[in-house]
Every structure is written in C-alpha cells, then in structure tokens.
Design an enzyme around this catalytic site. Sequence first.
Site, PDB file in Angstrom:
ATOM      1  N   HIS A  63       0.861  -1.184   0.000  1.00 34.04           N
ATOM      2  CA  HIS A  63       0.000   0.000   0.000  1.00 34.04           C
ATOM      3  C   HIS A  63       0.898   1.236   0.000  1.00 34.04           C
ATOM      4  CE1 HIS A  63      -3.118   2.885   0.857  1.00 34.04           C
ATOM      5  NE2 HIS A  63      -4.023   1.937   0.824  1.00 34.04           N
ATOM      6  N   ASP A  99      -7.144  -5.636   2.445  1.00 36.73           N
ATOM      7  CA  ASP A  99      -7.922  -6.549   1.606  1.00 36.73           C
ATOM      8  C   ASP A  99      -7.600  -8.004   1.944  1.00 36.73           C
ATOM      9  OD1 ASP A  99      -9.243  -4.533  -0.069  1.00 36.73           O
ATOM     10  OD2 ASP A  99      -7.228  -4.120  -0.812  1.00 36.73           O
TER      11      ASP A  99
END
Length: 369
Positions: free
Chosen positions: A276, A317
């Site tokens: 990320h 996720d």
Amino acid sequence: MQQWLSREEALAMLGVRPQTLYAYVSRRLIERRTDPDDPRRSHYRGEDILALTCRRARGRRRTTIAASAMAWGEPVIRTSISTVRHGRLIFRGRDAGDLAETATLEEVAALLWQQSDMAPFREAEAAPDPFVALAALVAKGRSMLGRSPARLVGDASEAVAVLTAAFGGHGTGPIHQRLVQGWSVDARHGDLVRRVLVLLADHELNPSTFATRVAASTGASLPASLLAGLATLSGPRHGGAGATLAALLTEAAAIGTDAAVMRWLAAGHQLPGFGHPLYPHGDPRCAALLAHVTLDPALEELRNVVVDATDAAPNIDFAVLAITRAAALPPDAAFRLFAVARSVGWAAHAMEQAASGGVIRPRAIYDPA
C-alpha cells in the site's frame, strides 16, 4: 528508507544547513525524537525527509504540484476527518486501530460526524439492490445547501441504514450485529465484523471519498453524494480488490501458489491484497485484524510466497478475505463491508465539503491528438 536517521544523515539527504533542518521540525514537516541511547542526540523520521526531498525534486511549479496531487501526491483538500500519518490511520485525532478494540461503527459515526450523542440507526426495509435503494433516497433528497447540521446527520443516518439493509443486514441492533444476523453467521464472529467495519469507516481522500466530495461540492443531496461514492467503489481497482484477491487464491489452488504468483507478476499485474503506497512499513489495519484471526493454510502459503517474492506486506484486503473465510461470510462480503463502513466516512466528508462552500473543479491539461 530507514525509519529514523541521525542528524548527520538527515542533513546529508536534505542538503541543507542545521538551521533549515530545525525549521522543518518546528513547522512539523519532519518528526524528531530523542536518541534512546544518547539523550543529547536526536533522530529524524526518514519518510518525512524522503517526502521533502521528493517534493523539492519535483519543483514548485503550479502545474507540477497539481499533476502530482492526482496520484498519491500532494495533499489538496483540507480535512479534519482522517489522515494517514507515520504509518497510522487517524480518525479526528484518534488511532483507528485503538478504536477498533472496543468501538462500534455507530460510535465511529458519532466521532466522524461530530455528534456527542447520536441515536441508533433506524431499521430499514430490505432491498434487492443497494444502488437502487440509495437511488430511491436520491429521488426524494434535498440539496445540502442551507440544510442544518442536524438535518444532514439525519439524512446520513437514513442512508447508512438503507445501505445496511440492502447489503443484507437485519434487525435493530448495532450494524455489525445486523449483518451477522442477516448473513446467518455464527454470532461469535460478530466481533470480527465489528473490527472490520471500524477500520474501514474512512481512509482519507481515496477515490470513492473524492467522488463523494465532488458531488457534495455542487450542492447535491447527501444520498446523491453517497451514491457517487458507491458507484466509484464498484470499480475493480477500488472496491473490487477483495474479489481480485479471491480470484488469485482460486488460481493458486488450481495451479499452485508459486506458479500463480509468478504468472501474475510476469503479466505485469499488481498483486491484490499486498502493499500500500501510504503504508511502506505495512498496513496497520491489516495487523490489527490478523491479530484476531488464524490464517487458513491456503492464505498462509499465499502470504509467504508473495512476501518472499516481492517483500510486499499484506494489506487490509488480505485481512478482510481472511476474516471472510474464517467466519464463513458471504463470498462478496468484502465489498459489502467496505460499502457499509465507508458510507459513514463518505457522509462525514460530504458534510464537511458542503460546509466549506467550495466547488471542486480542477483544470485539465489539453493534449490534442
């Protein structure tokens, strides 16, 4: 990039005099801490210094700054709702990971909507489609312009309740309990769902939140602003990351984890569920969730193979898929959880944007074919 640099390393990387370094610290552009081994010396946060050097390298031309702002670059909208700072997600000054230990989505809504005492969300009728259900509110909604804060909070509460029901939530209890009940999930998994909802409630200026603010800036109704956010979340590069990760896991089961990962990487695909840009040292939301769930063998192997191949840590996720599998949630639970939780953040941003009085209208760079 090292997390902390010495004074000499910081000066060398920045190419400035000590006075300039101290000025950056006083302006809170660089965080400083005392060297734990020598209280007479200081350490400086490496990622702050890297951000400053990148900004200076880009230059300060208006077009350069504007272009960089569109993709993980310069901050462009002032907000007091949430931010990512030094690898932590902050909701109005509170660490989201700390909130997830005990808070409900309702309590986070009160925090983000700046309500000291907020009534529980009402029960809404079940609907076959969340987009249609929200569109029905849009059809009767009123512009946010001139609408009182109390009315806007009422609009937001109604929209969240409608979305919860449309995504399968039943009953009158807290949102996480409604979802667990509606999905016929074992009640002992309710706390996992609660934690996920809190950690997903907001994430600064992500694409769906930006779309929500653009709509709100025009004076659109609060449900219309949330519908803009929901439509944006439906894109596979945003709210579809969970489904893409599940597809990778299915492929890994069919041809082997190593082969599946190598095939995705060879095709130039970004591996879903890992890495990320805002969390170079790991997604704290993922860590907060994985501390409460045991990975099944397939997910554990996928994590190990990806980390070994790319050094990319799992993100939120990945954690949501782990909980989906451990708690036997619906296959599309990731999107449902994101949408329900993020509607709370969307509403906060819509109200903040409407109160600012500004219209979001960037300019385009004309490039004739």
